[in-house]
Design a protein around this motif. Structure first.
Motif, PDB file in Angstrom:
ATOM      1  N   GLU A  92       0.836  -1.195   0.000  1.00  0.00           N
ATOM      2  CA  GLU A  92       0.000   0.000   0.000  1.00  0.00           C
ATOM      3  C   GLU A  92       0.873   1.249   0.000  1.00  0.00           C
ATOM      4  OE1 GLU A  92      -2.868   0.148   3.245  1.00  0.00           O
ATOM      5  OE2 GLU A  92      -2.615  -2.017   3.513  1.00  0.00           O
ATOM      6  N   GLU A  94       0.359   3.499   1.913  1.00  0.00           N
ATOM      7  CA  GLU A  94       0.511   3.734   3.354  1.00  0.00           C
ATOM      8  C   GLU A  94       1.779   3.075   3.890  1.00  0.00           C
ATOM      9  OE1 GLU A  94      -1.332   5.607   6.813  1.00  0.00           O
ATOM     10  OE2 GLU A  94      -1.350   5.843   4.636  1.00  0.00           O
ATOM     11  N   HIS A  95       2.193   1.969   3.284  1.00  0.00           N
ATOM     12  CA  HIS A  95       3.421   1.297   3.724  1.00  0.00           C
ATOM     13  C   HIS A  95       4.647   2.144   3.405  1.00  0.00           C
ATOM     14  CE1 HIS A  95       1.132  -2.782   3.183  1.00  0.00           C
ATOM     15  NE2 HIS A  95       0.726  -2.099   4.243  1.00  0.00           N
ATOM     16  N   SER A  97       4.574   5.406   3.020  1.00  0.00           N
ATOM     17  CA  SER A  97       4.458   6.580   3.887  1.00  0.00           C
ATOM     18  C   SER A  97       4.899   6.260   5.306  1.00  0.00           C
ATOM     19  CB  SER A  97       3.011   7.075   3.899  1.00  0.00           C
ATOM     20  OG  SER A  97       2.596   7.442   2.596  1.00  0.00           O
ATOM     21  N   ALA A  98       4.571   5.070   5.769  1.00  0.00           N
ATOM     22  CA  ALA A  98       4.825   4.710   7.167  1.00  0.00           C
ATOM     23  C   ALA A  98       6.297   4.796   7.543  1.00  0.00           C
ATOM     24  CB  ALA A  98       4.302   3.299   7.435  1.00  0.00           C
ATOM     25  N   HIS A 101       7.332   8.966   7.008  1.00  0.00           N
ATOM     26  CA  HIS A 101       6.588  10.045   7.667  1.00  0.00           C
ATOM     27  C   HIS A 101       6.486   9.781   9.168  1.00  0.00           C
ATOM     28  CE1 HIS A 101       5.795  11.920   3.912  1.00  0.00           C
ATOM     29  NE2 HIS A 101       5.049  10.930   3.460  1.00  0.00           N
ATOM     30  N   ASN A 123       5.954   9.877  -1.954  1.00  0.00           N
ATOM     31  CA  ASN A 123       5.722   8.455  -1.694  1.00  0.00           C
ATOM     32  C   ASN A 123       4.825   7.893  -2.793  1.00  0.00           C
ATOM     33  OD1 ASN A 123       4.576  10.020   1.113  1.00  0.00           O
ATOM     34  ND2 ASN A 123       3.033   9.425  -0.382  1.00  0.00           N
TER      35      ASN A 123
END
Length: 200
Positions: A92, A94-95, A97-98, A101, A123
């Protein structure tokens, strides 16, 4: 689970001539990349990403910061800085970004270069050889347009579908022959202030 780093890449690009004219000083763009196993790959939708962030982000922040500083020679010499991540196709956004960030990643770099401005970022998701775009800005002055730069690079075999490429970038110098002014002159001309640049 400890972070699994498959490989790293350090790249230094030096520009001596721009627009057919010799640069007053060479522009150096430095990028440091790490290819890591996506800690959430194959696990379906993971609600709480925090344990893996806490395990991986500090390790990556320290490693990539050290690569940049070793290449440049000192944190003080870094003028522009930024970060990026590209997650493989099974992951994702989100992965990606994780891992970048979080202050557990970025503060290693900020402290090493003595930065005040936020880390510009990108990202994305992509296959192996996806372009890694690392936007840069002046580490202490977000309105200094001469240091609005972007490093473009890639790794031919990364990210695999279950990997993430995590990167930091730096500049020594700004764009050669920059001549578009800065945000502050625009704000002055428009009668706006930095807290409300669009005047809304």
């Amino acid at each position: 689970m400890p972070v699994q780093i498959r490989k790293t890449l350090l790249q230094i690009e030096t520009t001596l001539i721009e627009g057919g004219k010799a640069t007053p000083q060479p522009l150096k763009l430095i990028s440091a990349l790490a290819v890591v196993k996506n800690p959430w790959a194959g696990r379906g939708f993971v609600e709480d990403l925090k344990p893996e962030i806490h395990a991986a982000a500090p390790v990556l922040g320290e490693l990539l910061t050290r690569m940049i500083i070793d290449a440049v020679g000192s944190g003080e010499a870094v003028e522009g800085y930024g970060k990026a991540a590209v997650v493989g196709l099974d992951g994702e956004i989100e992965h990606a970004s994780a891992l970048i960030h979080t202050l557990r990643f970025g503060n290693h770099y900020r402290q090493a270069v003595g930065a005040k401005s936020y880390l510009a970022f990108c990202n994305t998701r992509g296959p192996a050889n996806a372009t890694v775009m690392i936007p840069l800005m002046d580490k202490n002055d977000e309105g200094r347009r001469s240091h609005y730069l972007t490093i473009q690079t890639a790794m031919p075999d990364a990210p695999a579908a279950d990997e993430i490429v995590v990167a930091l970038g730096a500049s020594v110098g700004g764009r050669p022959h920059h001549r578009i002014g800065d945000r502050y002159q625009d704000l002055k001309d428009l009668g706006h202030d930095a807290a409300n640049p669009a005047g809304v």
